[in-house]
Write an enzyme that holds these catalytic residues in place. Structure first.
Site, PDB file in Angstrom:
ATOM      1  N   ILE A 533     103.193 -26.632   0.372  1.00 47.28           N
ATOM      2  CA  ILE A 533     103.983 -25.587  -0.275  1.00 47.28           C
ATOM      3  C   ILE A 533     105.373 -25.478   0.315  1.00 47.28           C
ATOM      4  O   ILE A 533     106.191 -24.688  -0.127  1.00 47.28           O
ATOM      5  CB  ILE A 533     103.270 -24.206  -0.222  1.00 47.28           C
ATOM      6  CG1 ILE A 533     102.851 -23.880   1.216  1.00 47.28           C
ATOM      7  CG2 ILE A 533     102.089 -24.175  -1.156  1.00 47.28           C
ATOM      8  CD1 ILE A 533     102.229 -22.492   1.375  1.00 47.28           C
ATOM      9  N   GLY A 534     105.674 -26.271   1.309  1.00 40.94           N
ATOM     10  CA  GLY A 534     107.019 -26.233   1.889  1.00 40.94           C
ATOM     11  C   GLY A 534     107.198 -27.435   2.795  1.00 40.94           C
ATOM     12  O   GLY A 534     106.239 -27.941   3.372  1.00 40.94           O
ATOM     13  N   VAL A 535     108.428 -27.895   2.882  1.00 41.16           N
ATOM     14  CA  VAL A 535     108.717 -29.067   3.688  1.00 41.16           C
ATOM     15  C   VAL A 535     110.052 -28.864   4.383  1.00 41.16           C
ATOM     16  O   VAL A 535     110.940 -28.240   3.838  1.00 41.16           O
ATOM     17  CB  VAL A 535     108.855 -30.339   2.809  1.00 41.16           C
ATOM     18  CG1 VAL A 535     108.983 -31.564   3.683  1.00 41.16           C
ATOM     19  CG2 VAL A 535     107.697 -30.474   1.870  1.00 41.16           C
ATOM     20  N   GLY A 536     110.143 -29.383   5.567  1.00 40.99           N
ATOM     21  CA  GLY A 536     111.438 -29.315   6.230  1.00 40.99           C
ATOM     22  C   GLY A 536     111.446 -30.270   7.395  1.00 40.99           C
ATOM     23  O   GLY A 536     110.491 -31.021   7.608  1.00 40.99           O
ATOM     24  N   PHE A 538     110.986 -29.689  10.310  1.00 42.70           N
ATOM     25  CA  PHE A 538     109.945 -29.360  11.280  1.00 42.70           C
ATOM     26  C   PHE A 538     108.625 -29.992  10.903  1.00 42.70           C
ATOM     27  O   PHE A 538     107.745 -30.138  11.721  1.00 42.70           O
ATOM     28  CB  PHE A 538     109.752 -27.851  11.350  1.00 42.70           C
ATOM     29  CG  PHE A 538     109.369 -27.263  10.016  1.00 42.70           C
ATOM     30  CD1 PHE A 538     108.059 -27.312   9.578  1.00 42.70           C
ATOM     31  CD2 PHE A 538     110.334 -26.694   9.193  1.00 42.70           C
ATOM     32  CE1 PHE A 538     107.717 -26.812   8.329  1.00 42.70           C
ATOM     33  CE2 PHE A 538     109.979 -26.189   7.953  1.00 42.70           C
ATOM     34  CZ  PHE A 538     108.683 -26.248   7.518  1.00 42.70           C
ATOM     35  N   LYS A 540     105.547 -29.968   7.603  1.00 47.80           N
ATOM     36  CA  LYS A 540     105.155 -29.460   6.290  1.00 47.80           C
ATOM     37  C   LYS A 540     104.364 -28.163   6.399  1.00 47.80           C
ATOM     38  O   LYS A 540     103.716 -27.917   7.409  1.00 47.80           O
ATOM     39  CB  LYS A 540     104.277 -30.488   5.584  1.00 47.80           C
ATOM     40  CG  LYS A 540     105.046 -31.706   5.150  1.00 47.80           C
ATOM     41  CD  LYS A 540     104.134 -32.701   4.494  1.00 47.80           C
ATOM     42  CE  LYS A 540     104.961 -33.905   4.061  1.00 47.80           C
ATOM     43  NZ  LYS A 540     104.114 -35.011   3.629  1.00 47.80           N
ATOM     44  N   VAL A 541     104.399 -27.404   5.337  1.00 50.02           N
ATOM     45  CA  VAL A 541     103.561 -26.209   5.259  1.00 50.02           C
ATOM     46  C   VAL A 541     102.534 -26.424   4.147  1.00 50.02           C
ATOM     47  O   VAL A 541     102.893 -26.801   3.024  1.00 50.02           O
ATOM     48  CB  VAL A 541     104.398 -24.950   4.945  1.00 50.02           C
ATOM     49  CG1 VAL A 541     103.501 -23.714   4.971  1.00 50.02           C
ATOM     50  CG2 VAL A 541     105.527 -24.788   5.955  1.00 50.02           C
ATOM     51  N   LYS A 555     101.310 -24.483   9.010  1.00 50.46           N
ATOM     52  CA  LYS A 555     102.538 -25.233   9.254  1.00 50.46           C
ATOM     53  C   LYS A 555     102.250 -26.285  10.317  1.00 50.46           C
ATOM     54  O   LYS A 555     101.826 -25.971  11.425  1.00 50.46           O
ATOM     55  CB  LYS A 555     103.600 -24.242   9.749  1.00 50.46           C
ATOM     56  CG  LYS A 555     104.979 -24.786   9.928  1.00 50.46           C
ATOM     57  CD  LYS A 555     105.977 -23.639   9.750  1.00 50.46           C
ATOM     58  CE  LYS A 555     107.018 -23.589  10.832  1.00 50.46           C
ATOM     59  NZ  LYS A 555     107.922 -22.452  10.693  1.00 50.46           N
ATOM     60  N   ASP A 651     118.314 -17.134  11.376  1.00 48.77           N
ATOM     61  CA  ASP A 651     118.238 -17.971  10.178  1.00 48.77           C
ATOM     62  C   ASP A 651     117.791 -17.123   8.985  1.00 48.77           C
ATOM     63  O   ASP A 651     116.866 -17.467   8.266  1.00 48.77           O
ATOM     64  CB  ASP A 651     117.290 -19.154  10.424  1.00 48.77           C
ATOM     65  CG  ASP A 651     117.580 -20.327   9.491  1.00 48.77           C
ATOM     66  OD1 ASP A 651     118.621 -20.288   8.795  1.00 48.77           O
ATOM     67  OD2 ASP A 651     116.772 -21.265   9.457  1.00 48.77           O
TER      68      ASP A 651
END
Ligand SMILES: *[C@@H]1O[C@H](CO)[C@@H](O)[C@H](O)[C@H]1NC(C)=O
Ligand SMILES: *[C@@H]1O[C@H](CO)[C@@H](O)[C@H](O)[C@H]1NC(C)=O
Length: 867
Positions: A533-536, A538, A540-541, A555, A651
């Site tokens: 559901i999220g990537v960055g 850091f 993945k989520v 995460k 942030d």
């Protein structure tokens, strides 16, 4: 902004002996790293690269036209004094002649640090640079360019094939300006294998090709798509740097990223030359559209780049299929500036098999129409080919500019945003203007910037060798896309050791639940991509379940990202001690098998941002938006004042404000948070981190962090909520690119209503809007001292809500709440802080919504296994 884009490279040393000075024998092609203006015969930069001085004037043809000078000031963001702190100043046309092997491709990198040199002002330097007959720069102002890009120094990379055995590089002061001079701090001339020896397909004319090799080439962008920053030391000896692509993603849909390493895919170069085209790390990561065909058919995976008009560009796509092995499984179309560059791209059909890299070059002319100097890259599944998966994928992307028919590569100087100029004139009186004329802000702490979509984006690459272990020692990337994405420093320094619990304080350990890796694997179906559901940067989520049904967000740190791991530690330390209704709560963590995993409450409604624009759902009502802003303000107010020490989030942005199933806002992502100043300090000195578009200009300028930096970012969030547009949108005319600049401009001109989200315009009552806009405007004050405290912001937003629900309330409340309230809230905050003592582990839980009551409800110690 009319930013002329430039890719800037920092230098790292050349590892391959092929290019190594020390092994260069007379017959072998020679590399030159010239530390211009330096009197030392040899000096090392921060990466241990050897630069030679040019005191002996070996390469300079008319030495009488130049002098050497030291820069008057060492900007803290210079990666090292070499080659920037010395420069050669040319008062008349002067030429360096480097003996080279004619007909062999070379990099030519020029380094400029616009500082004062002797009594020369950096803003007076305007000059041209011609190499081997091609104009690389004309009427170039390093000071203006650095200002517009908010960088301390500029690196330009060119690639050319010298026509004779001397590569002449000529610097000429511009005659368009009085008393102008030319300068240069460093010159690299490096022979490289020819990676431009194949022609590029001309977009729109599939039967025509552009011969790239005969042109002089300027590197504009170089991206490791779906991956992280790759330092020059990891670049197969060609000393290029590859940047994270996420800042250039356009729109709210940015697909998913993945890496082949986790599947133990082997990258197999089909031929030796390909190893130079791009390193392993580029092909080993990718971005695809995502698992859902329906969604994929409805959008284009799009990147946008600012470029100079009137030039031919070559866009190089790097592909390597890491997941599929058969032809016609994933087939897609490639568009460049709305034209079809490639129908039915099928990576396996090109490469022959999984794990084999392949690249494709497309040439495209970008005209010089105002506002049109952009390059759009878009991918879309090819329905025509009826592939197995409606999806598209990309591993790397480079954009090169070719010389025009007049033998020039020079574009105009970028134009700094009007807001930037205004801010500059404001501080001119307060900052010693002598050594930083015309430059208001720059990246702190680090090295390389990438040429930017918009002038304020930079990449900071911190030289990790210099300050080992220092928290701020890695770079970060501005975020235009969405989820957190911090560039990391060199992989090579990351040990393979697992993060043991020694990284966490015993307090954090005792406050959080520990999960086994097995539980996490079960809960995420072995990290199934469809649950991402999220990537960055850091990692993945994932959406997951624990305890037989409780939904959680999981995460997982990317093990190769040291930055990620550092941020995880910060996050766990912070969150394990903080409990608040408006902060996302940490359930526990897992440290096993070299893994660092955090488990949070699942936020059913995702990020605030995804409900503001490009959303497939009905837009949020004004009242809902106001409630979410109030909730987030409460969370931040608690961070700033609710604990013994101020906690600065660093942030704050709409992707870090999450919404649960009951639409309660929760502040998330504490990876960059810092425990703020204690009573006797007013700020924390730190390397600038955060997300562009939200970044406090004062923090940026002075590198001093205060809670008011969060207030600034929150001001941007408020306008984003009101206007339903991203904090930075490079596709808009330059004065509108930055929401903070544009909304302030409209607010001051009294035309704010023109840019309000049309979905809610009719719902907002006038007084409420006035209060809301004034509050947002105050948050964006240039100076932190002029910004309200978070408690005041909160109070004003609640006031705005009252005005919305009951417009007559106006008279009953104090219109000057901003001033009068600050004392009250401040006092509350003080009494609060004396009640909560973080250092003894008092975790507090706010039981209800009323913010000023948060101070009386807390210290409900959580049971580490209690969830
Ligand atoms: C994708 O881009 C192409 C080319 O600009 C355009 O024709 C098409 O409509 C776009 N598709 C979507 C779904 O946005
Ligand atoms: C760049 O210059 C070379 C040599 O002058 C010329 O042959 C080539 O066509 C130019 N490139 C373009 C794209 O015009």
């Amino acid at each position: 902004m009319k930013t002329k884009t430039h890719i800037l490279f920092s230098l790292i040393f050349l590892s391959s002996s092929f290019f190594d000075l020390s092994t260069a024998v007379s017959a072998a092609p020679k590399s030159y790293l010239l530390n211009c203006g330096a009197s030392d015969a040899e000096s090392n930069d921060a990466d241990g690269r050897k630069w030679s001085g040019d005191l002996d004037l070996k390469f300079l043809l008319s030495p009488e036209n130049s002098v050497l000078q030291r820069a008057g000031f060492q900007d803290p963001s210079l990666p090292s004094a070499v080659p920037y702190m010395t420069g050669r100043i040319f008062t008349k046309e002067s030429t360096y002649a480097f003996p080279v092997k004619a007909g062999k491709r070379h990099w030519l990198r020029l380094h400029f640090y616009p500082a004062s040199y002797g009594n020369l002002n950096s803003t007076d330097a305007y000059f041209s640079v011609v190499a081997d007959g091609v104009t690389l720069l004309r009427n170039f102002s390093a000071a203006i360019t650095a200002q517009a890009l908010t960088l301390a120094y500029i690196i330009r990379e060119f690639s050319l094939i010298p026509t004779s055995s001397n590569l002449n590089v000529t610097f000429t002061p511009s005659d368009e300006h009085n008393a102008s001079y030319a300068f240069v701090n460093g010159i690299e001339v490096i022979p490289v294998p020819d990676i431009f020896d194949t022609p590029a397909t001309l977009v729109g004319f599939s039967d025509q090709e552009v011969d790239v090799g005969s042109s002089t080439i300027q590197t504009m962008y170089r991206l490791n798509v779906g991956g992280q920053f790759i330092p020059a030391t990891n670049d197969s000896g060609l000393s290029r740097m590859w940047y994270d692509d996420s800042p250039y993603l356009y729109g709210a849909a940015f697909g998913i990223t993945y890496s082949g390493a986790s599947e133990k895919a082997k990258i197999q170069y089909p031929e030796k030359k390909m190893e130079y085209v791009a390193p392993f790390d580029v092909y080993d990561t990718a971005r695809s559209m995502g698992p859902d065909s329906k969604i994929n058919m409805n959008y284009n995976l799009t990147w946008a780049f600012q470029v100079d008009g009137n030039f031919m560009y070559v866009v190089r796509f790097h592909f390597c299929e890491l997941q599929l092995a058969k032809v016609n499984q994933r087939v897609f179309d490639i568009y460049l500036n709305n034209q079809t560059a490639q129908d039915g791209a099928d990576v396996i059909a090109w490469s022959g098999s999984k794990g084999v890299p392949v690249y494709k070059d497309y040439a495209l002319y970008v005209a010089d129409e105002p506002g049109d100097e952009q390059l759009w890259v878009a991918l879309h599944p090819s329905a025509e080919e009826k592939p197995e998966f409606y999806d598209a994928v990309l591993n790397g992307l480079e954009i090169f500019k070719l010389n025009d028919t007049n033998g020039s590569l020079a574009g105009p100087n970028p134009v700094p945003s009007p807001m930037l100029l205004a801010a500059e004139s404001l501080i001119a009186g307060t900052v010693n203007a002598k050594w930083r004329p015309g430059v208001i802000s720059r990246a702190a702490g680090g090295a390389a910037g990438v040429g930017l979509v918009f002038a304020i984006c930079i990449v900071v690459y911190q030289q990790k060798k210099r300050i080992p272990g220092e928290a701020g020692n890695s770079g970060w990337l501005p975020l235009y896309g969405g989820s957190t994405s911090h560039t990391t420093t060199s992989k090579s320094t990351i040990s393979g050791k697992s993060c043991t619990s020694s990284h966490l304080s015993s307090l954090a350990v005792s406050l959080s639940r520990h999960f086994s890796f097995y539980e996490i694997k079960q809960g995420t179906k072995n990290f199934d991509e469809s649950l991402v559901i999220g990537v960055g940067g850091f990692g993945k989520v994932y959406k997951g379940v624990i305890d037989g049904g409780t939904k959680v967000a999981i995460k997982r740190a990317n093990p190769s990202s040291e930055q990620g791991i550092h941020e995880f530690q910060t996050e766990i330390e912070m969150l394990s001690k903080l409990r608040h209704r408006h902060l996302v709560s940490l359930i526990g963590y897992c440290e096993e098998n070299d893994e660092m995993i955090l488990v949070y409450d699942y936020m059913a409604h995702g990020t605030l941002r995804e409900h503001l624009y490009k959303s497939k759902e009905a837009p949020l009502s004004w009242k809902q938006r106001l409630d979410i802003c109030i909730g987030a303000a409460r969370g931040l107010h608690y961070l700033h004042t609710g604990a013994k020490y101020t906690i600065i989030h660093r942030d704050v942005k709409t992707t870090n404000i999450l919404v649960d199933d009951k639409w309660v806002a929760k502040v998330s992502d504490f990876g960059l948070s810092k425990t703020g100043p204690s009573i006797d300090q007013t700020h924390v000195s730190t390397v600038v981190k955060g997300s562009f578009g939200y970044l406090d200009p004062e923090y940026f300028r002075r590198q001093q962090l205060t809670d008011k930096s969060d207030v600034y970012s929150f001001g941007v969030v408020l306008f984003e909520v009101l206007c339903a547009r991203p904090a930075l949108n490079p596709s808009l005319p330059k004065e509108q690119v930055s929401l903070a600049d544009w909304a302030l401009h409209c607010q001051r001109k009294g035309i704010l209503s023109d840019i309000i989200d049309p979905h809610i315009k009719d719902q907002i009552n006038e007084q409420c809007l006035k209060k809301f806009a004034e509050t947002a405007e105050k948050c964006l004050s240039d100076h932190g001292v002029d910004r309200p405290a978070m408690g005041d912001v909160l109070w004003n937003l609640e006031f705005a809500l009252q005005l919305q629900e009951n417009p007559d309330a106006d008279g009953k409340m104090d219109e000057n709440g901003l001033i009068n309230r600050s004392n009250t809230v401040g006092n509350d905050a003080n009494s609060f802080s004396s009640n909560t003592n973080m250092s003894t582990g008092g975790a507090s839980e706010a039981s209800d919504d009323s913010d000023l009551n948060t101070n009386v409800v807390f210290s409900q110690l959580i049971n580490p296994k209690g969830r």
